[in-house]
Write an enzyme that holds these catalytic residues in place. Structure first.
Site, PDB file in Angstrom:
ATOM      1  N   ASN A 220       8.012  -5.797  -0.788  1.00 53.41           N
ATOM      2  CA  ASN A 220       7.910  -4.635   0.098  1.00 53.41           C
ATOM      3  C   ASN A 220       6.435  -4.520   0.446  1.00 53.41           C
ATOM      4  O   ASN A 220       5.637  -3.997  -0.344  1.00 53.41           O
ATOM      5  CB  ASN A 220       8.404  -3.350  -0.573  1.00 53.41           C
TER       6      ASN A 220
ATOM      7  N   HIS B 107      12.659  -2.976   2.465  1.00 51.27           N
ATOM      8  CA  HIS B 107      12.096  -1.672   2.824  1.00 51.27           C
ATOM      9  C   HIS B 107      13.057  -0.591   2.377  1.00 51.27           C
ATOM     10  O   HIS B 107      14.274  -0.707   2.566  1.00 51.27           O
ATOM     11  CB  HIS B 107      11.856  -1.565   4.340  1.00 51.27           C
TER      12      HIS B 107
ATOM     13  N   ALA C  64       3.054  -0.848   4.830  1.00 50.05           N
ATOM     14  CA  ALA C  64       2.567  -0.848   6.217  1.00 50.05           C
ATOM     15  C   ALA C  64       1.993  -2.203   6.630  1.00 50.05           C
ATOM     16  O   ALA C  64       1.931  -2.506   7.833  1.00 50.05           O
ATOM     17  CB  ALA C  64       1.522   0.252   6.392  1.00 50.05           C
TER      18      ALA C  64
ATOM     19  N   GLU D   7      12.416  -9.802   1.889  1.00 49.50           N
ATOM     20  CA  GLU D   7      11.673  -8.617   2.351  1.00 49.50           C
ATOM     21  C   GLU D   7      12.547  -7.373   2.149  1.00 49.50           C
ATOM     22  O   GLU D   7      13.725  -7.384   2.510  1.00 49.50           O
ATOM     23  CB  GLU D   7      11.356  -8.790   3.840  1.00 49.50           C
TER      24      GLU D   7
ATOM     25  N   TYR E 169      11.728   8.632   1.763  1.00 42.59           N
ATOM     26  CA  TYR E 169      11.692   7.638   0.691  1.00 42.59           C
ATOM     27  C   TYR E 169      12.461   8.063  -0.569  1.00 42.59           C
ATOM     28  O   TYR E 169      12.507   7.297  -1.530  1.00 42.59           O
ATOM     29  CB  TYR E 169      10.237   7.323   0.322  1.00 42.59           C
TER      30      TYR E 169
ATOM     31  N   ARG F 219      12.900   4.289  12.831  1.00 45.99           N
ATOM     32  CA  ARG F 219      11.680   5.102  12.751  1.00 45.99           C
ATOM     33  C   ARG F 219      10.777   4.829  13.965  1.00 45.99           C
ATOM     34  O   ARG F 219      11.255   4.390  14.992  1.00 45.99           O
ATOM     35  CB  ARG F 219      10.983   4.820  11.411  1.00 45.99           C
TER      36      ARG F 219
ATOM     37  N   PRO G 220       0.795  -1.229   0.000  1.00 52.94           N
ATOM     38  CA  PRO G 220       0.000   0.000   0.000  1.00 52.94           C
ATOM     39  C   PRO G 220       0.831   1.284   0.000  1.00 52.94           C
ATOM     40  O   PRO G 220       1.843   1.380   0.697  1.00 52.94           O
ATOM     41  CB  PRO G 220      -0.843  -0.102   1.274  1.00 52.94           C
ATOM     42  N   ASN G 221       0.342   2.217  -0.806  1.00 54.40           N
ATOM     43  CA  ASN G 221       0.865   3.587  -0.895  1.00 54.40           C
ATOM     44  C   ASN G 221       2.194   3.712  -1.629  1.00 54.40           C
ATOM     45  O   ASN G 221       2.659   4.827  -1.864  1.00 54.40           O
ATOM     46  CB  ASN G 221       0.961   4.232   0.500  1.00 54.40           C
TER      47      ASN G 221
ATOM     48  N   ARG H 191       5.722  12.503  -2.348  1.00 58.82           N
ATOM     49  CA  ARG H 191       5.737  13.117  -1.021  1.00 58.82           C
ATOM     50  C   ARG H 191       6.815  12.442  -0.187  1.00 58.82           C
ATOM     51  O   ARG H 191       7.368  11.425  -0.585  1.00 58.82           O
ATOM     52  CB  ARG H 191       4.375  12.919  -0.318  1.00 58.82           C
TER      53      ARG H 191
HETATM   54  O1  CA2 Z   1      10.428   1.824   3.913  1.00 56.54           O
HETATM   55  C1  CA2 Z   1       9.599   1.155   3.302  1.00 56.54           C
HETATM   56  O2  CA2 Z   1       9.798   0.687   2.176  1.00 56.54           O
HETATM   57  C2  CA2 Z   1       8.211   0.927   3.910  1.00 56.54           C
HETATM   58  O3  CA2 Z   1       7.803  -0.395   3.580  1.00 56.54           O
HETATM   59  C3  CA2 Z   1       7.294   1.961   3.267  1.00 56.54           C
HETATM   60  C4  CA2 Z   1       5.885   1.956   3.849  1.00 56.54           C
HETATM   61  C5  CA2 Z   1       5.944   2.056   5.372  1.00 56.54           C
HETATM   62  O4  CA2 Z   1       4.637   1.924   5.905  1.00 56.54           O
HETATM   63  C6  CA2 Z   1       6.830   0.981   5.983  1.00 56.54           C
HETATM   64  O5  CA2 Z   1       6.867   1.161   7.375  1.00 56.54           O
HETATM   65  C7  CA2 Z   1       8.236   1.064   5.419  1.00 56.54           C
HETATM   66  C8  CA2 Z   1       5.091   3.164   3.339  1.00 56.54           C
HETATM   67  C9  CA2 Z   1       5.031   3.300   1.866  1.00 56.54           C
HETATM   68  C10 CA2 Z   1       4.361   4.604   1.542  1.00 56.54           C
HETATM   69  O6  CA2 Z   1       5.200   5.326   0.678  1.00 56.54           O
HETATM   70  C11 CA2 Z   1       4.904   6.635   0.430  1.00 56.54           C
HETATM   71  C12 CA2 Z   1       5.773   7.288  -0.393  1.00 56.54           C
HETATM   72  C13 CA2 Z   1       5.567   8.608  -0.689  1.00 56.54           C
HETATM   73  C14 CA2 Z   1       4.478   9.272  -0.168  1.00 56.54           C
HETATM   74  C15 CA2 Z   1       3.615   8.609   0.659  1.00 56.54           C
HETATM   75  C16 CA2 Z   1       3.818   7.274   0.950  1.00 56.54           C
END
Ligand code: CA2
Length: 149
Positions: free
Chosen positions: A76, A102, A79, A100, A24, A109, A11-12, A19
């Site tokens: 990946n 990330h 969340a 896995e 990221y 974090r 997701p996301n 953003r």
């Molecule tokens: O660090 C990672 O790759 C995560 O899997 C990314 C997830 C986060 O919930 C994990 O804890 C770690 C979130 C991905 C959302 O990515 C976004 C990127 C730009 C703007 C909004 C969200």
């Protein structure tokens, strides 16, 4: 025939590059796909690259990877990493090695990100290398596959 690796994004992650660049980076998911395909090609691997915001769809794709005889999965789970017993059970339920990944260092974090339901059932885990982690995951998977013969 070239072996296939499923690269599954949760997701996301479709929002990458739009953003939160401090967490990221500025690369988009399309950039991640390009990097992953190049890394895979250097190991004679093919990539099935997907993203979903839906837990059950990710579960289905893990089953599909097994059914189609994929050589590995780079996951990946976003969340869902921290919440999903269903995804953990899916990973545990297939014989395909799962790496896995990330982008961020989840251990540097918030505390709720320190727990991964995937890590105990994954073949390996990478975090904190930015999107380069996807390429490293492909290399790690290739090393595992070479060792298996
Ligand atoms: O660090 C990672 O790759 C995560 O899997 C990314 C997830 C986060 O919930 C994990 O804890 C770690 C979130 C991905 C959302 O990515 C976004 C990127 C730009 C703007 C909004 C969200």
């Amino acid at each position: 025939m070239a072996k296939i690796v499923f690269v599954l994004n949760g997701p996301n992650l479709n929002l990458l590059g739009t953003r939160e660049p401090q967490t990221y980076g500025r690369a988009t998911l399309k950039d991640v796909e390009t990097l992953t395909r190049a890394a895979a090609a250097s190991h004679q691997l093919k990539v099935e690259f997907r993203q979903s915001n839906h837990e059950g769809e990710l579960v289905d794709w893990i089953h599909e990877a097994q059914a189609k005889g994929a050589a590995g999965i780079v996951l990946n789970a976003g969340a869902y990493t921290h919440t999903s017993v269903a995804l953990r059970d899916a990973v545990a339920g297939v014989s395909v090695p799962v790496i896995e990944v990330h982008i961020s260092n989840i251990f540097a974090r918030e505390e709720f990100r320190h727990v991964s339901h995937i890590a105990p059932v994954a073949k390996g885990t990478l975090c904190g290398f930015g999107i380069a982690g996807y390429g490293l995951a492909i290399s790690g998977l290739a090393a595992i596959l070479d060792a298996k013969g």
